[in-house]
Design a protein around this motif. Sequence first.
Motif, short mmCIF file in Angstrom:
data_model
loop_
_atom_site.label_atom_id
_atom_site.label_comp_id
_atom_site.label_asym_id
_atom_site.label_seq_id
_atom_site.Cartn_x
_atom_site.Cartn_y
_atom_site.Cartn_z
N GLY A 179 11.32 34.37 27.58
CA GLY A 179 11.63 35.81 28.35
C GLY A 179 13.02 35.85 28.97
O GLY A 179 13.71 36.53 28.04
N GLY A 180 13.06 35.50 30.22
CA GLY A 180 14.13 35.81 30.91
C GLY A 180 15.49 35.32 30.48
O GLY A 180 15.42 33.90 29.65
N ASN A 181 16.60 35.85 30.08
CA ASN A 181 17.77 35.34 29.41
C ASN A 181 19.13 35.55 30.12
O ASN A 181 20.21 35.42 29.74
CB ASN A 181 17.92 35.52 28.10
N GLU A 182 19.00 35.87 31.72
CA GLU A 182 20.16 36.24 32.49
C GLU A 182 20.42 35.13 33.25
O GLU A 182 19.68 34.48 34.18
CB GLU A 182 19.84 37.39 33.27
N ILE A 183 21.77 34.54 32.91
CA ILE A 183 22.30 33.20 33.86
C ILE A 183 22.92 33.90 34.85
O ILE A 183 23.98 34.66 34.60
CB ILE A 183 23.04 32.38 33.01
N ASP A 184 22.54 33.77 36.42
CA ASP A 184 23.22 34.13 37.19
C ASP A 184 24.14 33.25 37.76
O ASP A 184 24.31 32.53 38.87
CB ASP A 184 22.13 34.39 38.59
N HIS A 185 25.37 33.13 36.87
CA HIS A 185 26.31 32.44 37.22
C HIS A 185 27.47 32.82 36.19
O HIS A 185 27.46 33.60 35.50
CB HIS A 185 26.20 30.91 36.70
N PHE A 186 28.86 31.98 36.28
CA PHE A 186 29.98 32.53 35.47
C PHE A 186 30.14 31.40 34.38
O PHE A 186 31.15 31.81 33.52
CB PHE A 186 31.23 32.71 36.23
N PHE A 187 29.40 30.66 34.31
CA PHE A 187 29.17 29.74 32.93
C PHE A 187 27.61 28.90 32.85
O PHE A 187 26.96 29.31 33.84
CB PHE A 187 30.26 28.52 33.04
N CYS A 188 27.47 28.46 31.78
CA CYS A 188 26.29 27.92 31.53
C CYS A 188 26.27 26.38 32.34
O CYS A 188 26.69 25.42 31.81
CB CYS A 188 25.91 27.44 30.10
N ASP A 189 25.56 26.49 33.52
CA ASP A 189 25.38 25.28 34.29
C ASP A 189 23.87 25.07 34.32
O ASP A 189 22.93 25.75 34.08
CB ASP A 189 25.69 25.71 35.72
#
Length: 315
Positions: A179-189
């Motif tokens: 479902g959710g796919n929004e990463i609340d960061h500026f890169f994939c951490d």
Amino acid sequence: SDELLTSVGPRNTTMMVTEFIILGFGDLKELGPLLFLVFGIVYLATISGNLLLVVLVSTQRGLQTPMYFFLANLSCLEVCYTSNIVPRMLVDLLRTNRVISTVGCIIQLYFFGALGSTECYLLAVMSCDRYLAVCRPLHYPTLMYGTICVGLAIGSWVGGFTVAAAFQVAMVSSFTFCGGNEIDHFFCDLKPLQKLSCSDPHLVNLVCMSLTVLVTLVPFGLTLASYWRILSTVLHIPSVTGGQKVFSTCSSHLVVVTLFYGTLILVYAVPLAGEVPVLNKTFSLLYTIVTPMCNPLIYSLKNKDVKEALKKLRI
């Protein structure tokens, strides 16, 4: 109908996520151009400073010693480390479509982990080099010769990339995004990705704990032990100026170690930082942008050999 629900339900909840949306600094849209300018200048300064150090060590005979060989490796690493994150972050600051594929996200996370692990090992090797130079000066030339230095550098790189690969295999095999796919960061951490996963986090947490010991605690312990012995040796030197001169050769590296591990602890060891995205992003900026820029500045400002090499390069 009950049978239909049970068969369809799990399929819907484990729907494959093929891309993520990097939220980045989306809440500061009006500051996007300004942030792009500031981070862009810092990125260019980071690349220029670190590459300049590599050139100096490669071309100036006075800098072709074990300490500067490891420093050149650290500078190469910092260029790769910051280039894995910053260029994409800069582009994202100027666009609204901040989509990254799942594969792209995993690749970025892999190189982030691999280069971070390599830096931990490399800083430990550099601290051991300083320990031998200060505490075992007579044996130093026979212990730290060319082949050994190259082997230690290669070992740091191979070790870092191998540990990261082991973690990546464990993560990919256990993570399921539903479902959710929004990463609340500026890169994939890792932490933001864990929040999106609907898998049982125990396996990943167990692997993370094990790898954290291998990647950070062991090298950090080795670094602390080396500097404890160096400090003990310096304190026993009768001459005050002699002690200051000896410790000055290690002070630059000590500042770099403090900056690197200090920011890592703030992000990954302080519980509040992981839970509050604003804090997480702020502290992450320190080790992805600020620290790589500071390293060449710290070594050049506090080191006479580097200053002399710079003068020769200008001539």
